[in-house]
Design a protein around this motif. Structure first.
Motif, PDB file in Angstrom:
ATOM      1  N   ASN A  70      20.609  87.344  49.097  1.00 35.15           N
ATOM      2  CA  ASN A  70      20.223  88.592  49.762  1.00 35.15           C
ATOM      3  C   ASN A  70      20.078  89.746  48.787  1.00 35.15           C
ATOM      4  OD1 ASN A  70      20.304  87.370  52.332  1.00 35.15           O
ATOM      5  ND2 ASN A  70      22.544  87.673  52.445  1.00 35.15           N
ATOM      6  N   GLY A  71      20.231  89.466  47.492  1.00 35.76           N
ATOM      7  CA  GLY A  71      20.079  90.510  46.495  1.00 35.76           C
ATOM      8  C   GLY A  71      21.306  91.385  46.326  1.00 35.76           C
ATOM      9  N   GLU A  72      22.432  90.966  46.901  1.00 39.28           N
ATOM     10  CA  GLU A  72      23.655  91.760  46.817  1.00 39.28           C
ATOM     11  C   GLU A  72      24.635  91.149  45.827  1.00 39.28           C
ATOM     12  OE1 GLU A  72      25.038  91.632  50.794  1.00 39.28           O
ATOM     13  OE2 GLU A  72      23.538  93.034  51.575  1.00 39.28           O
ATOM     14  N   ALA A  73      25.641  91.942  45.445  1.00 33.45           N
ATOM     15  CA  ALA A  73      26.702  91.434  44.592  1.00 33.45           C
ATOM     16  C   ALA A  73      27.548  90.453  45.398  1.00 33.45           C
ATOM     17  CB  ALA A  73      27.556  92.572  44.059  1.00 33.45           C
ATOM     18  N   PRO A  74      28.046  89.378  44.781  1.00 36.54           N
ATOM     19  CA  PRO A  74      28.787  88.355  45.524  1.00 36.54           C
ATOM     20  C   PRO A  74      30.209  88.784  45.869  1.00 36.54           C
ATOM     21  CG  PRO A  74      28.696  87.792  43.200  1.00 36.54           C
ATOM     22  CD  PRO A  74      27.838  89.013  43.377  1.00 36.54           C
ATOM     23  N   THR A  75      30.824  88.045  46.772  1.00 33.20           N
ATOM     24  CA  THR A  75      32.216  88.247  47.166  1.00 33.20           C
ATOM     25  C   THR A  75      32.920  86.891  47.162  1.00 33.20           C
ATOM     26  OG1 THR A  75      31.764  87.976  49.537  1.00 33.20           O
ATOM     27  CG2 THR A  75      31.641  90.218  48.628  1.00 33.20           C
ATOM     28  N   VAL A  76      34.262  86.934  47.093  1.00 32.89           N
ATOM     29  CA  VAL A  76      35.052  85.706  47.140  1.00 32.89           C
ATOM     30  C   VAL A  76      36.070  85.795  48.264  1.00 32.89           C
ATOM     31  CG1 VAL A  76      34.790  85.098  44.705  1.00 32.89           C
ATOM     32  CG2 VAL A  76      36.656  86.606  45.412  1.00 32.89           C
ATOM     33  N   ASP A  77      36.534  84.639  48.695  1.00 29.74           N
ATOM     34  CA  ASP A  77      37.526  84.522  49.764  1.00 29.74           C
ATOM     35  C   ASP A  77      38.859  84.158  49.115  1.00 29.74           C
ATOM     36  OD1 ASP A  77      39.192  83.573  51.858  1.00 29.74           O
ATOM     37  OD2 ASP A  77      37.463  82.983  53.046  1.00 29.74           O
ATOM     38  N   ILE A  78      39.867  85.024  49.276  1.00 33.08           N
ATOM     39  CA  ILE A  78      41.192  84.732  48.727  1.00 33.08           C
ATOM     40  C   ILE A  78      42.265  84.981  49.782  1.00 33.08           C
ATOM     41  CG2 ILE A  78      40.456  85.431  46.404  1.00 33.08           C
ATOM     42  CD1 ILE A  78      42.337  87.880  46.755  1.00 33.08           C
ATOM     43  N   SER A  79      43.395  84.320  49.622  1.00 36.87           N
ATOM     44  CA  SER A  79      44.576  84.538  50.455  1.00 36.87           C
ATOM     45  C   SER A  79      45.780  84.644  49.536  1.00 36.87           C
ATOM     46  CB  SER A  79      44.770  83.394  51.454  1.00 36.87           C
ATOM     47  OG  SER A  79      43.629  83.222  52.270  1.00 36.87           O
ATOM     48  N   PRO A 111      43.787  75.024  52.095  1.00 32.23           N
ATOM     49  CA  PRO A 111      42.530  75.458  52.725  1.00 32.23           C
ATOM     50  C   PRO A 111      42.665  75.682  54.223  1.00 32.23           C
ATOM     51  CG  PRO A 111      42.091  73.716  51.148  1.00 32.23           C
ATOM     52  CD  PRO A 111      43.587  73.832  51.255  1.00 32.23           C
ATOM     53  N   ASN A 112      43.572  74.962  54.883  1.00 24.00           N
ATOM     54  CA  ASN A 112      43.719  75.096  56.333  1.00 24.00           C
ATOM     55  C   ASN A 112      44.609  76.270  56.725  1.00 24.00           C
ATOM     56  OD1 ASN A 112      42.087  72.874  56.916  1.00 24.00           O
ATOM     57  ND2 ASN A 112      43.789  71.439  56.744  1.00 24.00           N
ATOM     58  N   ASN A 113      45.857  76.308  56.228  1.00 23.49           N
ATOM     59  CA  ASN A 113      46.756  77.366  56.714  1.00 23.49           C
ATOM     60  C   ASN A 113      46.378  78.747  56.191  1.00 23.49           C
ATOM     61  OD1 ASN A 113      47.762  77.532  54.077  1.00 23.49           O
ATOM     62  ND2 ASN A 113      49.678  76.475  54.543  1.00 23.49           N
ATOM     63  N   SER A 114      45.632  78.824  55.099  1.00 21.85           N
ATOM     64  CA  SER A 114      45.215  80.142  54.604  1.00 21.85           C
ATOM     65  C   SER A 114      44.185  80.787  55.522  1.00 21.85           C
ATOM     66  CB  SER A 114      44.643  80.021  53.184  1.00 21.85           C
ATOM     67  OG  SER A 114      43.488  79.194  53.174  1.00 21.85           O
ATOM     68  N   GLN A 115      43.498  79.979  56.344  1.00 19.59           N
ATOM     69  CA  GLN A 115      42.472  80.520  57.237  1.00 19.59           C
ATOM     70  C   GLN A 115      43.062  81.232  58.449  1.00 19.59           C
ATOM     71  OE1 GLN A 115      39.939  76.973  57.903  1.00 19.59           O
ATOM     72  NE2 GLN A 115      38.307  78.142  56.920  1.00 19.59           N
ATOM     73  N   VAL A 116      44.315  80.963  58.783  1.00 18.44           N
ATOM     74  CA  VAL A 116      44.904  81.572  59.980  1.00 18.44           C
ATOM     75  C   VAL A 116      45.767  82.784  59.637  1.00 18.44           C
ATOM     76  CG1 VAL A 116      44.870  79.390  61.215  1.00 18.44           C
ATOM     77  CG2 VAL A 116      46.914  80.017  59.918  1.00 18.44           C
ATOM     78  N   LEU A 117      45.794  83.199  58.365  1.00 15.31           N
ATOM     79  CA  LEU A 117      46.536  84.397  57.993  1.00 15.31           C
ATOM     80  C   LEU A 117      45.850  85.636  58.554  1.00 15.31           C
ATOM     81  CD1 LEU A 117      47.337  83.632  54.230  1.00 15.31           C
ATOM     82  CD2 LEU A 117      48.975  83.690  56.122  1.00 15.31           C
ATOM     83  N   PRO A 118      46.603  86.723  58.800  1.00 14.28           N
ATOM     84  CA  PRO A 118      45.967  87.984  59.201  1.00 14.28           C
ATOM     85  C   PRO A 118      44.936  88.417  58.166  1.00 14.28           C
ATOM     86  CG  PRO A 118      48.347  88.110  59.481  1.00 14.28           C
ATOM     87  CD  PRO A 118      48.077  86.830  58.751  1.00 14.28           C
TER      88      PRO A 118
END
Length: 468
Positions: free
Chosen positions: A328-337, A352-359
């Protein structure tokens, strides 16, 4: 090689994790041919008993004297044996099963849970074979793991765990897998100044050179609370268009990683994995980008406010100072917990599983350039995103307040002291080791003998009889 699923070793054991990055100027085989090298890792007792090695890297795809492995292997031993065991790294030719060279590291020198990034070299000696091995440099990361986290004085928590999932949006201009250097620094501004000055400890991945056969014990010393943090290196993340790591990093309370403040920050630097190839595997080029998450006190309180794991998730942490672009021409982002660990033997690490249910931390709190924490807070959970959107504005104006005392309890300190002198401390609160006086007349305390400091105030209330 088994995937790493825990930061702890089994009970009553220790685990030595060794990541073999690569080597330069390996010696040739005895017949002069280039080797097909791999590395075997053993303890001294395993080597003495000629036990079959279980910790073995892959073999290079072609004969070479400058191999790149990137493999992580491990050896286990009884905790009681760690003081007299060494870990041995042997470079072997796969075709002729010929040992090219070896290094022996005393396990007792390794500080538990600290990631050492080593450059292993042989001291120059007389003789043709010795001269050949003296030119060799072997690069490895070594971590000694125990069965519990040590608890240090002054630290309420034992460690901070960070789970890096991956880049969120496909990239259009990235050609190679990425590696990440992760660290927690006590003062981000000072860290940036050190980088501008090209301080070796703040640029890339600083390495420790060990000279064999007798490496100095001083080379294993780890200063507490380094201003450049304790950097850790990820495995390569691919594919190039959408790098994924699903990797957990552990930062100890000893190193200040759990001391959230206005200056502390988590720093992630992204490099092309090809930076570690060629003649100097550890000469990392300029990073492709950087992500910064300030670890402020408000973030600390938010982490402890939820139920279950003391953690949060940032779905879209920006990668800044980068030329990388998404489709999309934008700067990238990352997913962290990330989560705070308070137990010496925690049961749940991030996956990978329990990190997805964190606030989820509201991305609006992140400044576009450096990720500065602003005065807004998080969404509750993934499932309640819509419900929380209306409360975010209210949370932005709210600062947690200390509970206010009723007006009748706002009594000068001198009054509290006179009450204590008149009736004595209430039952159950007499100082340890002091016999209780039979009456108030037997008390030897006086206002002249008391020294009052601000931190004493919290003890005054419990020393006053309840009827007062």
């Amino acid at each position: 090689m088994e995937p790493i699923t825990s930061h702890l070793s089994p009970s009553n054991k220790e685990t030595i994790m060794v990541t073999l990055h690569g080597a330069t100027h390996l010696p040739t085989c005895k017949d002069g041919s280039e080797p097909w090298p791999y590395v075997v890792v053993k303890t001294t007792s395993e080597d003495t008993k000629n036990q079959n090695a279980k910790a073995v890297t892959s073999v290079t795809s072609e004969p070479t004297t400058a191999p790149i492995w990137g493999d992580t292997v491990k050896v286990e031993l009884q905790a009681e044996d760690a003081g007299r065991e060494d870990v041995i790294l042997k470079v072997v030719d796969n075709k002729k099963k010929e040992e090219l060279l070896s290094y022996q590291i005393p396990i007792k020198y390794l500080r538990v849970f600290h990631p050492y990034h080593f450059e292993l070299v042989k001291a120059a000696q007389s003789g043709k074979a010795e001269e050949a091995t003296a030119k060799t440099h072997l690069y490895a990361t070594v971590v000694r793991k125990g069965s519990f986290f040590p608890r240090y004085i002054g630290s309420n928590h034992t460690a901070l765990e960070v789970f890096l999932r991956g880049v969120n949006e496909p990239l259009v201009n990235n050609r190679d897998p990425m590696v990440v250097i992760a660290r927690v620094v006590p003062n981000y501004n000072d860290f940036k100044v050190n980088q501008i000055k090209q301080d070796a400890a703040s640029v890339g991945l600083p390495i420790t050179r060990l000279s064999f056969p007798n490496p100095s014990v001083m080379r294993f010393d780890v200063p507490r609370g380094s201003q450049n943090g304790c950097p850790q290196l990820s495995k390569p993340g691919g594919p190039p268009e959408l790098p994924s790591w699903n990797q957990s990093f552990l930062f100890q309370g000893r190193d200040g990683a759990t001391n959230f403040s206005e200056d502390t920050a988590l720093v992630l630097e992204y490099y092309s994995s090809t930076s570690m190839k060629g003649g100097e595997p550890w000469t990392l080029s300029k990073p492709l980008g950087v992500s910064v998450l300030p670890l402020k006190s408000r973030l600390y309180r938010k982490m402890l406010a939820g139920k279950g794991l003391n953690g949060l998730r940032v779905e879209r942490l920006p990668i800044t100072d980068t030329k990388l672009k998404t489709i999309n021409g934008e700067a990238p982002t990352v997913d962290i917990s990330f989560q705070l660990l308070s137990s010496e033997n925690p049961e749940n690490f991030l996956t990978p599983n329990n990190s997805q249910v964190l606030p989820i931390l509201d991305p609006k709190i992140l400044d576009e350039k450096l990720g500065t924490i602003r005065e807004s807070w998080s969404k509750a959970t993934v499932s309640s995103t819509m419900e929380s959107s209306t409360s975010t504005a209210q949370e932005a104006e709210e600062e947690p307040q200390s509970p206010k005392m009723p007006h009748e309890m706002l009594i000068p300190w001198g009054t509290w002291i006179r009450k204590i002198l008149r009736k004595g401390p209430s039952q159950g609160h007499w100082p340890l080791g002091k016999p209780r006086a039979s009456s108030s007349q037997d008390l030897t305390l006086s206002t002249d003998s008391l020294r009052i400091f601000p931190w004493h105030f919290c003890t005054f209330l419990k020393h006053v009889p309840s009827d007062e």
